[in-house]
Design a protein around this motif. Structure first.
Motif, PDB file in Angstrom:
ATOM      1  N   TYR A 451       0.849  -1.186   0.000  1.00  0.00           N
ATOM      2  CA  TYR A 451       0.000   0.000   0.000  1.00  0.00           C
ATOM      3  C   TYR A 451       0.886   1.238   0.000  1.00  0.00           C
ATOM      4  O   TYR A 451       2.081   1.171   0.297  1.00  0.00           O
ATOM      5  N   CYS A 452       0.277   2.337  -0.350  1.00  0.00           N
ATOM      6  CA  CYS A 452       1.034   3.563  -0.612  1.00  0.00           C
ATOM      7  C   CYS A 452       0.700   4.633   0.417  1.00  0.00           C
ATOM      8  O   CYS A 452      -0.342   4.616   1.062  1.00  0.00           O
ATOM      9  N   ARG A 453       1.610   5.585   0.510  1.00  0.00           N
ATOM     10  CA  ARG A 453       1.378   6.734   1.374  1.00  0.00           C
ATOM     11  C   ARG A 453       0.379   7.679   0.715  1.00  0.00           C
ATOM     12  O   ARG A 453       0.044   7.550  -0.465  1.00  0.00           O
ATOM     13  N   ARG A 454      -0.065   8.641   1.507  1.00  0.00           N
ATOM     14  CA  ARG A 454      -1.045   9.601   1.006  1.00  0.00           C
ATOM     15  C   ARG A 454      -0.473  10.359  -0.186  1.00  0.00           C
ATOM     16  O   ARG A 454       0.672  10.809  -0.160  1.00  0.00           O
ATOM     17  N   ASP A 468       2.531   8.400  -8.343  1.00  0.00           N
ATOM     18  CA  ASP A 468       2.016   9.680  -7.840  1.00  0.00           C
ATOM     19  C   ASP A 468       0.612   9.937  -8.376  1.00  0.00           C
ATOM     20  O   ASP A 468       0.316   9.672  -9.544  1.00  0.00           O
ATOM     21  N   ILE A 469      -0.280  10.435  -7.516  1.00  0.00           N
ATOM     22  CA  ILE A 469      -1.644  10.806  -7.907  1.00  0.00           C
ATOM     23  C   ILE A 469      -1.648  12.277  -8.307  1.00  0.00           C
ATOM     24  O   ILE A 469      -1.246  13.138  -7.523  1.00  0.00           O
ATOM     25  N   ASP A 470      -2.053  12.520  -9.539  1.00  0.00           N
ATOM     26  CA  ASP A 470      -2.191  13.910  -9.992  1.00  0.00           C
ATOM     27  C   ASP A 470      -3.557  14.410  -9.546  1.00  0.00           C
ATOM     28  O   ASP A 470      -4.558  14.258 -10.229  1.00  0.00           O
ATOM     29  N   GLU A 471      -3.598  14.996  -8.311  1.00  0.00           N
ATOM     30  CA  GLU A 471      -4.875  15.449  -7.765  1.00  0.00           C
ATOM     31  C   GLU A 471      -5.543  16.482  -8.659  1.00  0.00           C
ATOM     32  O   GLU A 471      -6.771  16.584  -8.704  1.00  0.00           O
ATOM     33  N   CYS A 472      -4.742  17.240  -9.374  1.00  0.00           N
ATOM     34  CA  CYS A 472      -5.308  18.293 -10.224  1.00  0.00           C
ATOM     35  C   CYS A 472      -6.006  17.713 -11.448  1.00  0.00           C
ATOM     36  O   CYS A 472      -6.876  18.359 -12.033  1.00  0.00           O
ATOM     37  N   ALA A 473      -5.615  16.479 -11.857  1.00  0.00           N
ATOM     38  CA  ALA A 473      -6.208  15.871 -13.046  1.00  0.00           C
ATOM     39  C   ALA A 473      -7.372  14.955 -12.722  1.00  0.00           C
ATOM     40  O   ALA A 473      -7.998  14.406 -13.625  1.00  0.00           O
ATOM     41  N   LEU A 474      -7.665  14.765 -11.436  1.00  0.00           N
ATOM     42  CA  LEU A 474      -8.793  13.914 -11.058  1.00  0.00           C
ATOM     43  C   LEU A 474     -10.111  14.546 -11.494  1.00  0.00           C
ATOM     44  O   LEU A 474     -10.175  15.764 -11.709  1.00  0.00           O
ATOM     45  N   PRO A 475     -11.179  13.722 -11.626  1.00  0.00           N
ATOM     46  CA  PRO A 475     -12.491  14.299 -12.002  1.00  0.00           C
ATOM     47  C   PRO A 475     -12.936  15.400 -11.074  1.00  0.00           C
ATOM     48  O   PRO A 475     -13.612  16.337 -11.476  1.00  0.00           O
ATOM     49  N   THR A 476     -12.526  15.330  -9.791  1.00  0.00           N
ATOM     50  CA  THR A 476     -12.891  16.381  -8.837  1.00  0.00           C
ATOM     51  C   THR A 476     -11.789  17.415  -8.696  1.00  0.00           C
ATOM     52  O   THR A 476     -11.828  18.253  -7.793  1.00  0.00           O
ATOM     53  N   GLY A 477     -10.768  17.347  -9.562  1.00  0.00           N
ATOM     54  CA  GLY A 477      -9.656  18.268  -9.449  1.00  0.00           C
ATOM     55  C   GLY A 477     -10.047  19.713  -9.618  1.00  0.00           C
ATOM     56  O   GLY A 477      -9.422  20.617  -9.060  1.00  0.00           O
ATOM     57  N   GLY A 478     -11.093  19.966 -10.401  1.00  0.00           N
ATOM     58  CA  GLY A 478     -11.538  21.338 -10.592  1.00  0.00           C
ATOM     59  C   GLY A 478     -12.069  21.969  -9.325  1.00  0.00           C
ATOM     60  O   GLY A 478     -12.175  23.194  -9.233  1.00  0.00           O
ATOM     61  N   ASN A 479     -12.436  21.159  -8.345  1.00  0.00           N
ATOM     62  CA  ASN A 479     -12.963  21.695  -7.084  1.00  0.00           C
ATOM     63  C   ASN A 479     -11.932  21.677  -5.968  1.00  0.00           C
ATOM     64  O   ASN A 479     -12.225  22.068  -4.845  1.00  0.00           O
ATOM     65  N   VAL A 480     -10.699  21.189  -6.260  1.00  0.00           N
ATOM     66  CA  VAL A 480      -9.679  21.136  -5.219  1.00  0.00           C
ATOM     67  C   VAL A 480      -9.215  22.535  -4.866  1.00  0.00           C
ATOM     68  O   VAL A 480      -9.092  22.890  -3.698  1.00  0.00           O
ATOM     69  N   CYS A 481      -8.948  23.355  -5.863  1.00  0.00           N
ATOM     70  CA  CYS A 481      -8.469  24.715  -5.656  1.00  0.00           C
ATOM     71  C   CYS A 481      -9.477  25.706  -6.220  1.00  0.00           C
ATOM     72  O   CYS A 481     -10.161  25.433  -7.211  1.00  0.00           O
ATOM     73  N   THR A 488       2.349  18.120  -7.248  1.00  0.00           N
ATOM     74  CA  THR A 488       3.687  17.813  -6.754  1.00  0.00           C
ATOM     75  C   THR A 488       3.729  16.339  -6.388  1.00  0.00           C
ATOM     76  O   THR A 488       2.683  15.721  -6.192  1.00  0.00           O
ATOM     77  N   PRO A 489       4.938  15.747  -6.311  1.00  0.00           N
ATOM     78  CA  PRO A 489       5.012  14.314  -5.954  1.00  0.00           C
ATOM     79  C   PRO A 489       4.357  14.049  -4.607  1.00  0.00           C
ATOM     80  O   PRO A 489       4.780  14.574  -3.583  1.00  0.00           O
ATOM     81  N   GLY A 490       3.292  13.282  -4.626  1.00  0.00           N
ATOM     82  CA  GLY A 490       2.593  12.910  -3.406  1.00  0.00           C
ATOM     83  C   GLY A 490       1.642  13.961  -2.879  1.00  0.00           C
ATOM     84  O   GLY A 490       1.005  13.753  -1.853  1.00  0.00           O
ATOM     85  N   SER A 491       1.527  15.115  -3.550  1.00  0.00           N
ATOM     86  CA  SER A 491       0.643  16.155  -3.037  1.00  0.00           C
ATOM     87  C   SER A 491       0.323  17.144  -4.157  1.00  0.00           C
ATOM     88  O   SER A 491       0.491  16.832  -5.351  1.00  0.00           O
ATOM     89  N   PHE A 492      -0.113  18.343  -3.782  1.00  0.00           N
ATOM     90  CA  PHE A 492      -0.403  19.423  -4.724  1.00  0.00           C
ATOM     91  C   PHE A 492      -0.445  20.721  -3.928  1.00  0.00           C
ATOM     92  O   PHE A 492      -0.442  20.731  -2.705  1.00  0.00           O
ATOM     93  N   GLY A 507      -5.308  26.406   2.498  1.00  0.00           N
ATOM     94  CA  GLY A 507      -4.409  26.175   1.379  1.00  0.00           C
ATOM     95  C   GLY A 507      -5.101  25.933   0.068  1.00  0.00           C
ATOM     96  O   GLY A 507      -4.440  25.576  -0.918  1.00  0.00           O
ATOM     97  N   ARG A 508      -6.427  26.107  -0.018  1.00  0.00           N
ATOM     98  CA  ARG A 508      -7.171  25.798  -1.240  1.00  0.00           C
ATOM     99  C   ARG A 508      -8.037  26.963  -1.706  1.00  0.00           C
ATOM    100  O   ARG A 508      -8.196  27.172  -2.900  1.00  0.00           O
ATOM    101  N   THR A 509      -8.601  27.674  -0.763  1.00  0.00           N
ATOM    102  CA  THR A 509      -9.578  28.705  -1.088  1.00  0.00           C
ATOM    103  C   THR A 509      -8.895  30.056  -1.244  1.00  0.00           C
ATOM    104  O   THR A 509      -8.008  30.417  -0.469  1.00  0.00           O
ATOM    105  N   CYS A 510      -9.303  30.813  -2.261  1.00  0.00           N
ATOM    106  CA  CYS A 510      -8.815  32.161  -2.481  1.00  0.00           C
ATOM    107  C   CYS A 510      -9.775  33.146  -1.817  1.00  0.00           C
ATOM    108  O   CYS A 510     -10.983  33.133  -2.089  1.00  0.00           O
ATOM    109  N   LEU A 511      -9.241  33.987  -0.938  1.00  0.00           N
ATOM    110  CA  LEU A 511     -10.046  34.984  -0.238  1.00  0.00           C
ATOM    111  C   LEU A 511      -9.758  36.358  -0.805  1.00  0.00           C
ATOM    112  O   LEU A 511      -8.600  36.712  -1.102  1.00  0.00           O
ATOM    113  N   ASP A 512     -10.811  37.132  -0.974  1.00  0.00           N
ATOM    114  CA  ASP A 512     -10.665  38.493  -1.480  1.00  0.00           C
ATOM    115  C   ASP A 512      -9.950  39.360  -0.445  1.00  0.00           C
ATOM    116  O   ASP A 512     -10.198  39.270   0.758  1.00  0.00           O
TER     117      ASP A 512
END
Length: 693
Positions: A451-454, A468-481, A488-492, A507-512
């Motif tokens: 098994y693999c690390r997060r 490595d999981i490309d979190e940005c390319a996942l079907p839900t990647g558009g809602n990550v950021c 990044t390797p192992g994260s984003f 670390g995900r939401t942009c605030l005005d």
């Protein structure tokens, strides 16, 4: 609300004659809440009991604790930041939905408290899930203030108010002290097999064996258990029978189960309580069946007394015999003496290796082989045959695999096991000691699991390598950021637009960035700074001719506004005849709506004019009209009734891609007896951001 009836089947077990004590419902519930606090998933909890009711209590109490925690996050967000956008909350969509609902309802309660309104929220049909956080935030003394996106309120004499919209979801049984179940309106109820006590809270076990509520039949004894009962047979079954779940004895079919000891040449026939072995084939006359079921010749000359007449010699044949006139002949195991008058024994042990490396014992007219260990003497071939220990003792010599050898046997193990020191049992091999996995390895019985690390996932090709999981390319990647996602390797990590925004603590939401509040704007002293999403605007308002300033907004206010009231000279007839009485300037910042599927209500125009279902001729009514907007007619105004008063709702009816700025002019005409008595205007500066956040 529908009431569900729960039917319980008691689970019981007996170990060495002692009943298993099941945990109480309260312990099962507390275990579920504790696991929820530790972050475990409520639908896959490890069971602490085989009781179905305990499993239900575990899962439901775990889910209730999760909902309480999520709602508490929403209330804290409302009190701390005064913003309830779903990207502010962490978790799955269903989790952020609960947090946002409680945050919105708390915002409503805080606003009611700031207006010194009744915290009972009379007239607001919010429903219990929303009413609880609203009353909680309204009733507690707090200095936090909530500011709707747009709130423009006229003086009573102007009869117009611009306010933000109300919102909506908590469990009325959250603080219940019921020992088992809580139903509608917080009332306590019990599971099947229990009855509610006089205190209305505690549930006590019902003894079905005493009150006649059991269904045990004659020959069975009723035994009470926690929440149910069981029936036990008074007498056990004998050999060859087994006790079934219905407490009846049923014959064991040894032939079907393979527990008989019939040889390969025999057929097993089941009987009541036992079995019988019958030979597969019948021998013809002159033959007899041996112990292994084979037909061998019967020596009639030996088996019968004097089968031939006196003076004759009996000679055995295959399946029969013949009688011959007496001559000097010797039988098997004998030979004639040199004089030919008599027969003497032949010593077969000296004539050759008849027993093939086994021991040989000469007998009168015969010989016998003394076979070594692992062999058995064959009376037909007169040789020692190897014993197939694996076939004669299946499952008793080796735990895994048995292989027959000449005079013995040897044991072996399946993949993932190795032979222990006794050369019979098999023990598990710890494959992880050889580091077969690229990251983490867990040894399991007879195998191993990688098994693999997060941030990584196990390869589908070899099941060993972690990719490595490309979190940005996942079907839900558009809602990550909120804005842009970088893998990044192992994260984003997430980034925001270069100006006007800052990354939130999650670390995900942009605030005005509120440049006006931070003093980072470039507006002059004569201008008002108005914060918009991703920037700011320097605004300057002035009253037109024949109007004077009635109210001026402050620079620190989120909505810069100016209200001008009519001020005519006494001799100016045209000014006095003009129906315009009040002009209100306000500003609003909107995002570019990402999923525009229906009109977005952006501002309320409230009046104190009663909305009569059948207006009288002399009654006053209000009509709304958009005098100026964009060239695409992206806005409209809808007349409604709210709390018995006439209300206008300004809506965006078409999608608009920012950045865009508009000036929207809305007229409110007061009509009495078919004539406009006076009219007010609201001039709205609409600033649409480039982004959806």
């Amino acid at each position: 609300m529908a009431r569900w009836t729960i039917i319980l089947w008691s689970l019981y077990g007996v170990l060495h004659g002692q009943e298993i004590q099941l945990p109480t419902i309260q312990k099962c519930c507390q275990d579920g809440r504790t696991r929820a606090q530790n972050g475990q998933v409520c639908t896959i909890l490890p069971l602490i009991s085989s009781s179905h009711i305990c499993m239900i209590a575990q899962e439901q109490c775990c889910a209730a604790a999760v909902r309480d925690r999520l709602c508490g996050n929403g209330i804290e967000m409302a009190k701390g930041q005064g913003a309830c956008e779903r990207p502010f909350f962490e978790g799955e969509p269903w989790e952020t939905k609960i947090s946002k609902m409680c945050c919105d309802c708390c915002m409503l309660g805080l606003m009611m408290a700031s207006q010194d309104s009744n915290c009972e929220l009379q007239g607001l049909l919010l429903g219990r899930p929303c009413a609880y956080p609203a009353k909680t935030c309204c009733g507690k003394n707090t200095t936090a203030e909530t500011k709707p996106s747009t709130n423009v309120t006229e003086k009573p004499e102007a009869r117009d108010t611009v306010t933000a919209m109300p919102l909506e979801g908590l469990d009325p049984c959250r603080d219940s002290n019921c020992s088992q179940l809580c139903v509608d309106d917080g009332l306590c109820a019990c599971l099947g097999g229990y009855q509610l006590q006089n205190d209305g809270v505690t549930c006590e076990d019902v003894n079905e064996c005493l009150n006649g509520g059991h269904n045990c039949v004659l020959g069975q004894v009723c035994i009470n258990t926690e929440g149910s009962f069981r029936c036990q047979r008074e007498t056990s079954c004998g050999t060859g029978y087994e006790l079934k779940d219905d407490n009846n004895c049923q014959d064991i079919n040894e032939c079907t189960l393979g527990t008989h000891n019939c040889g390969a040449e025999f057929v097993c026939t089941n009987t009541e309580g036992s079995f019988r072995c019958h030979p597969k084939e019948r021998c013809s006359s002159g033959f007899i069946q041996d112990a292994v079921g084979s037909c061998i010749d019967v020596n009639e000359c030996v088996a019968h007394t004097s089968p031939c007449l006196p003076g004759q010699t009996c000679i055995n044949t295959v399946g029969s015999y013949t009688c011959r006139r007496n001559i000097v002949t010797c039988g098997r195991g004998y030979h004639l003496t040199e004089d030919g008058t008599r027969c003497e024994d032949v010593d077969e042990c000296r004539t050759g290796n008849v027993c093939v490396n086994h021991g040989c014992i000469n007998l009168i007219g015969f010989y016998r082989c003394e076979c070594r260990t692992g062999f058995i003497f064959n009376s037909i071939t007169k040789l020692c045959d190897d014993i197939n220990e694996c076939r004669h003792y299946p499952g008793r010599l080796c735990t895994h695999k048995c292989e027959n050898t000449e005079g013995s046997y040897k044991c072996s193990c399946t993949l993932g096991f190795k032979l222990s020191q006794d050369n019979r049992n098999c023990e598990d091999v710890n494959e992880c000691e050889a580091n077969p996995c690229s990251q983490e390895c867990a040894n399991v019985y007879g195998s191993y699991q990688c098994y693999c690390r997060r941030g990584y996932q196990l390869s589908d090709i070899d099941g060993i390598t972690c990719d490595d999981i490309d979190e940005c390319a996942l079907p839900t990647g558009g809602n990550v950021c909120s804005y842009r996602c970088s893998n990044t390797p192992g994260s984003f990590y997430c980034t925001c637009p270069p100006t006007g925004y800052t990354l939130a603590h999650n670390g995900r939401t942009c605030l005005d960035i509120d440049e006006c509040a931070a003093g980072r704007h470039t507006c002059s002293v004569s201008e008002s700074c108005f914060n918009v999403q991703g920037g700011f605007r320097c605004l300057s308002f002035s009253c037109p001719q024949n109007f004077r300033v009635a109210a001026q907004g402050s620079k620190q206010d989120a909505s810069v506004n100016l209200r001008c009231s009519k001020a005519c000279q006494a001799y100016d007839i045209n000014c006095n005849r003009d129906t315009s009485h009040l002009i209100t300037y306000t500003s609003i910042s909107l995002p570019t709506f990402r999923d525009f599927s229906k009109p977005e209500e952006i501002i309320f125009l409230q009046t104190v004019t009663a909305a009569n279902p059948a207006p009288l001729p002399e009654a006053t009514s209000v009509f709304f009209d958009i005098l100026a907007a964009d060239e695409q007619f992206s806005f409209d105004v809808e007349k409604r009734s709210h709390k018995g008063m006439i209300t206008g709702v300004v809506r965006q009816v078409k999608p608009i891609t920012g950045p865009r700025d508009f000036e929207l002019k809305v007229a409110m005409n007061y009509v009495k007896s078919g004539v406009i008595s006076h009219s007010n205007a609201v001039i709205i500066h609409v600033f649409i951001s480039e982004f959806w956040f």
